[in-house]
Enzyme design. Structure first.
Site, PDB file in Angstrom:
ATOM      1  N   GLY A  94       4.705   8.319  -2.371  1.00  0.00           N
ATOM      2  CA  GLY A  94       3.902   7.129  -2.177  1.00  0.00           C
ATOM      3  C   GLY A  94       2.940   7.358  -1.034  1.00  0.00           C
ATOM      4  N   HIS A 101       4.888   0.819   6.199  1.00  0.00           N
ATOM      5  CA  HIS A 101       3.653   1.375   6.767  1.00  0.00           C
ATOM      6  C   HIS A 101       2.604   0.287   7.014  1.00  0.00           C
ATOM      7  CE1 HIS A 101       4.190   5.709   6.894  1.00  0.00           C
ATOM      8  NE2 HIS A 101       4.584   5.770   5.641  1.00  0.00           N
ATOM      9  N   HIS A 158       9.879   1.890   2.164  1.00  0.00           N
ATOM     10  CA  HIS A 158       9.204   2.894   3.010  1.00  0.00           C
ATOM     11  C   HIS A 158       7.699   2.620   3.070  1.00  0.00           C
ATOM     12  CE1 HIS A 158       8.607   7.243   4.381  1.00  0.00           C
ATOM     13  NE2 HIS A 158       7.384   6.825   4.111  1.00  0.00           N
ATOM     14  N   GLU A 159       7.089   2.413   1.887  1.00  0.00           N
ATOM     15  CA  GLU A 159       5.622   2.262   1.854  1.00  0.00           C
ATOM     16  C   GLU A 159       5.174   0.933   2.473  1.00  0.00           C
ATOM     17  OE1 GLU A 159       3.938   4.807   1.365  1.00  0.00           O
ATOM     18  OE2 GLU A 159       5.558   5.987   0.496  1.00  0.00           O
ATOM     19  N   GLN A 204      -2.064   5.161   6.284  1.00  0.00           N
ATOM     20  CA  GLN A 204      -1.914   6.612   6.391  1.00  0.00           C
ATOM     21  C   GLN A 204      -3.234   7.341   6.151  1.00  0.00           C
ATOM     22  OE1 GLN A 204       1.674   6.694   3.577  1.00  0.00           O
ATOM     23  NE2 GLN A 204       2.065   8.388   4.965  1.00  0.00           N
ATOM     24  N   CYS A 260       7.903  11.894   4.805  1.00  0.00           N
ATOM     25  CA  CYS A 260       6.676  11.098   4.887  1.00  0.00           C
ATOM     26  C   CYS A 260       5.510  12.055   5.111  1.00  0.00           C
ATOM     27  CB  CYS A 260       6.795  10.119   6.056  1.00  0.00           C
ATOM     28  SG  CYS A 260       5.350   9.073   6.280  1.00  0.00           S
ATOM     29  N   LEU A 261       4.418  11.830   4.394  1.00  0.00           N
ATOM     30  CA  LEU A 261       3.248  12.704   4.568  1.00  0.00           C
ATOM     31  C   LEU A 261       2.688  12.610   5.984  1.00  0.00           C
ATOM     32  CD1 LEU A 261       1.372  12.220   1.174  1.00  0.00           C
ATOM     33  CD2 LEU A 261       2.984  14.019   1.833  1.00  0.00           C
TER      34      LEU A 261
END
Ligand SMILES: [Zn+2]
Length: 182
Positions: free
Chosen positions: A49, A148, A144-145, A54, A102-103
């Protein structure tokens, strides 16, 4: 379409609140292009995701997709999902531990407790209303997303940092371990 630069932990944009998107603006070329670029960026870097902060954009937009992802080989598939102005409500007090990456926190993994079932209310990319129940892995990715969008990264949600693991060590010591969820 374009592959966007991904902010890494320490960039202040990851710690800010994202603004809601005006519903009338969802179908605008700017928002549609941003969504397309986010999808392309997520796929390029094999993310499960990606949230707009981000990619340095403080708007409440996330994209999610899992389909034979080499970073998460054992994860169940999730079709491409675009969430705008998401509201996530836990439907249980039960939490499950699972590995996350996570990216924005490259080459790291850690065990994070997440609610096992959530109600998800949002708008989709055509401005349609989404109101659904998500469970297990999908519920984890949603939590998680959407974190952010509120300036929260997964390391904030870990019970402690003892499982925070470099990917090379994770592959060596944890891959295939029976406690491994994702
Ligand atoms: Zn992330």
């Amino acid at each position: 379409m374009a592959i966007l630069k991904v902010a890494r932990l320490g960039h202040p944009v990851l710690r800010k609140l994202a603004e809601p998107v005006a519903v009338k603006q969802i179908t605008s070329p700017d928002i549609q292009r941003l969504i397309d670029d986010m999808v392309e960026t997520m796929r390029e870097y094999n993310g499960a995701g990606l949230a707009a902060p981000q990619v340095h954009t403080l708007q409440q937009i996330c994209v999610i997709e899992v389909n034979g992802n080499p970073r998460y080989p054992d994860a169940p598939s999730i079709p491409l999902t675009v969430l705008i102005n998401p509201v996530v409500t836990p439907l249980t007090s039960e939490m499950d531990d699972g590995w996350e990456g996570c990216l924005s926190v490259p080459d790291m993994r850690g065990v994070v407790p997440r609610y096992t079932a959530v109600r998800l209310e949002a708008y989709g990319r055509d401005g349609e209303r989404i109101d659904t129940v998500a469970k297990e892995f999908f519920a984890r990715v949603i939590q998680h997303e959407t974190d952010h969008l509120r300036g929260i990264v997964y390391v904030d949600r870990m019970r402690d940092l003892s499982t925070l693991t470099h990917l090379a060590e994770w592959n060596k010591h944890w891959l295939g371990h029976e406690d491994q969820d994702e």
